[in-house]
Each structure stands twice: as C-alpha cells, then as structure tokens.
Design an enzyme around this catalytic site. Structure first.
Site, short mmCIF file in Angstrom:
data_model
loop_
_atom_site.label_atom_id
_atom_site.label_comp_id
_atom_site.label_asym_id
_atom_site.label_seq_id
_atom_site.Cartn_x
_atom_site.Cartn_y
_atom_site.Cartn_z
N LYS A 289 15.88 19.19 -11.08
CA LYS A 289 16.38 19.49 -9.73
C LYS A 289 15.83 18.50 -8.70
CE LYS A 289 15.12 23.16 -7.10
NZ LYS A 289 14.97 22.66 -5.71
N ASP B 233 19.96 19.81 -4.99
CA ASP B 233 19.70 21.02 -4.20
C ASP B 233 19.46 20.64 -2.73
OD1 ASP B 233 19.07 23.60 -3.43
OD2 ASP B 233 17.01 23.51 -4.22
N LYS C 262 21.32 22.20 -0.26
CA LYS C 262 21.69 23.40 0.52
C LYS C 262 22.55 23.03 1.72
CE LYS C 262 17.33 25.58 -0.84
NZ LYS C 262 16.73 24.39 -1.49
N ASP D 221 26.68 22.99 7.39
CA ASP D 221 27.10 22.26 8.59
C ASP D 221 28.55 22.66 8.87
OD1 ASP D 221 27.40 20.25 10.62
OD2 ASP D 221 25.94 19.00 9.58
N THR E 80 14.36 32.65 -1.01
CA THR E 80 13.29 33.45 -1.62
C THR E 80 12.01 33.42 -0.77
OG1 THR E 80 12.73 31.51 -2.95
CG2 THR E 80 14.11 33.17 -3.99
N ARG F 15 6.83 32.67 -10.87
CA ARG F 15 5.38 32.51 -10.93
C ARG F 15 4.83 33.22 -12.15
NH1 ARG F 15 6.65 29.38 -7.73
NH2 ARG F 15 5.74 28.85 -5.72
N ARG G 286 6.21 24.60 -8.83
CA ARG G 286 4.76 24.37 -8.77
C ARG G 286 3.95 25.02 -9.87
NH1 ARG G 286 4.71 25.61 -2.43
NH2 ARG G 286 6.52 26.81 -3.14
O1 LIG Z 1 15.96 30.46 -2.15
C1 LIG Z 1 15.52 29.40 -2.64
C2 LIG Z 1 16.31 28.30 -2.88
C3 LIG Z 1 15.76 27.17 -3.44
N1 LIG Z 1 14.45 27.10 -3.74
C4 LIG Z 1 13.92 25.85 -4.34
O2 LIG Z 1 13.35 26.13 -5.63
C5 LIG Z 1 12.14 25.42 -5.79
C6 LIG Z 1 11.02 26.40 -6.00
O3 LIG Z 1 9.80 25.71 -6.16
P1 LIG Z 1 8.41 26.48 -6.44
O4 LIG Z 1 7.41 25.38 -6.47
O5 LIG Z 1 8.57 27.18 -7.76
O6 LIG Z 1 8.16 27.44 -5.32
C7 LIG Z 1 11.96 24.52 -4.58
O7 LIG Z 1 12.49 23.26 -4.91
C8 LIG Z 1 12.83 25.19 -3.51
O8 LIG Z 1 13.38 24.25 -2.63
C9 LIG Z 1 13.66 28.18 -3.49
O9 LIG Z 1 12.44 28.17 -3.76
N2 LIG Z 1 14.22 29.30 -2.95
#
Ligand SMILES: O=c1ccn([C@@H]2O[C@H](COP(=O)(O)O)[C@@H](O)[C@H]2O)c(=O)[nH]1
Length: 224
Positions: A32, A59, A61, A64, A123, A173, A203
């Site tokens: 991604k 990604d 998003k 516009d 999220t 997580r 992460r």
């Molecule tokens: O609602 C959303 C949409 C996209 N993301 C993306 O997913 C990853 C999550 O990364 P973590 O490090 O696991 O938190 C990140 O690239 C976000 O831009 C999201 O978290 N929530």
C-alpha cells in the site's frame, strides 16, 4: 493468506519502502502506497513495486469536486494499481466520476481496472454512528465502488448494507499492542472472524524491532 494481507508502506523514501516490501514479500502480496510515500516519490514507486512483483494499493483517499476526482482517478488508473481509495463522504457523483476515471485511465494504458474502495469512516475516529456508516456504504454502492475501507467494529453494519462488497480493514494491532492513533483497532483474528476480506498491516510490523519476526508472529497467530 498472503494474498489477503496488505502491507502499509508509510515511509517518505522509496528505497526504505522497497527494502521493507522486499524483506516482507513472503507475507504480503499487496503493497500500500499512502499519502506520505506518494507525496515523496510520485508514481515511480507504484511502478517499482509492480516491477518487484507486488499488487499495489494506491491509498490517496480522493475527496474533491467530482471533476477533479475523475481526472485524478484517470491518472491513477493508468499506473496499473490493483486498488485505489476514494472517500465516500465525497458523494455519489464524485464516486461515479472517480470510478469512471479509473476505468478510462486503466483502459487507455492497457491495464486492468483497479478495484475502487470507498473509505467509510476513518479508523482514527472514535465513533462511527451506524446511520452515517450505512449512508456512506450505500453511497459507495450507488457510486460504483466495489469495496470499502472500514474498522472491524463496523463490519456488522457495512455487511448488512452491502453483503457482496469487498471489505478492507486497517487498524490491526496485536493483543495488548499500542493502538497509536487508531481509535478503533482490533486484532487480525478479530478482523477475520468479523468477515474482513483484506487486512491492512502497518506499524505493528513495519515499526517492530524485527519486521520479519513480527510478520511471522502475525501469521502464526492466524493459524492457531
Ligand atoms: O480508516 C482508515 C483508512 C486508512 N488507513 C490507513 O491504513 C494504514 C494503517 O497503518 P497502521 O500503522 O497499522 O496504523 C495507514 O496507512 C492509514 O493511512 C487507516 O489506518 N484507517
């Protein structure tokens, strides 16, 4: 399982991102590219990841006015990604032009049309009101998106509205792991049990002291 795991390459450097992706290729089939990496590198990282054998998820998003989203989606479609995100909050017309742009751009470049995913409620937001969620998913459906991005906690609602749409779940997580800025996090096991089609892993693996070990543990946990 590898085909359903998406590696979030949130870095500001193509070399770092490619090294990470290559080191984790046994675990992830999809890479991604988000706002940070795309802002740093532009489209070249999409080509490099494809060349390295990954399906690429762009990604950005998109959100516009419909014309701008349609034109941008046309550009993104021509890069040959497997998935592209647009924000459902942009409305049906915006999504329709976005999906059309993806179709035209990919067709002109001789690429497969990417799957258009509508972002429902981020999220990182602490609450997703069921009514808002249902409206966003209905909008996604009416706008021609084939799937959506949602939190694990939202899947019961989203699946009731659109059972056949593809669900992509970020905010994954390990049990007891720090949620960072994810307000609605869950484990990979919980996401799969709730019916997620794809999981976005960031992460918890990419910032682990040993990302390969973390990916190994993640996968082992899924088959317990
Ligand atoms: O609602 C959303 C949409 C996209 N993301 C993306 O997913 C990853 C999550 O990364 P973590 O490090 O696991 O938190 C990140 O690239 C976000 O831009 C999201 O978290 N929530």
């Amino acid at each position: 399982m590898r085909e359903r795991l998406i590696l979030a390459l949130d870095a500001d450097d193509a070399v770092v991102a490619l090294r990470l992706a290559n080191g984790l290729r046994d675990y992830f089939a999809i890479a991604k590219v988000g706002l940070e990496l795309f802002s740093a590198t532009g489209p070249s990282v999409v080509f490099a990841l494809r060349e390295a054998g990954f399906r690429v998820f762009v990604d950005l998003k998109l959100h516009d006015i419909p014309t701008t989203v349609g034109r941008t989606a046309r550009v993104l479609g021509s890069l040959g990604p497997a998935f592209v995100t647009l924000h459902a909050a942009g409305g049906v017309d915006m999504l329709r032009l976005g999906v059309q742009g993806l179709l035209e751009g990919s067709r002109e470049a001789g690429e497969e049309m990417p799957i258009a995913l509508a972002v429902s409620v981020l999220t990182s937001e602490s609450r997703a009101e069921p009514e808002l969620l249902a409206t966003r998913i209905s909008t996604a459906l009416a706008g021609g998106a084939q799937g959506y991005v949602a939190a694990v906690q939202d899947l019961a609602t989203t699946k009731a509205v659109a059972p056949s749409m593809i669900s992509v779940v970020p905010g994954i997580r390990g049990k007891g792991g720090s949620p960072d800025d994810q307000a609605r996090a869950a484990t990979a096991q919980e996401a799969l049990a709730a019916g997620a089609d794809y999981l976005v892993i960031g992460r918890m693996v990419t910032e682990a002291p040993d990302p390969v070990e973390a990916a190994d543990a993640l996968l082992a946990g899924l088959f317990e």
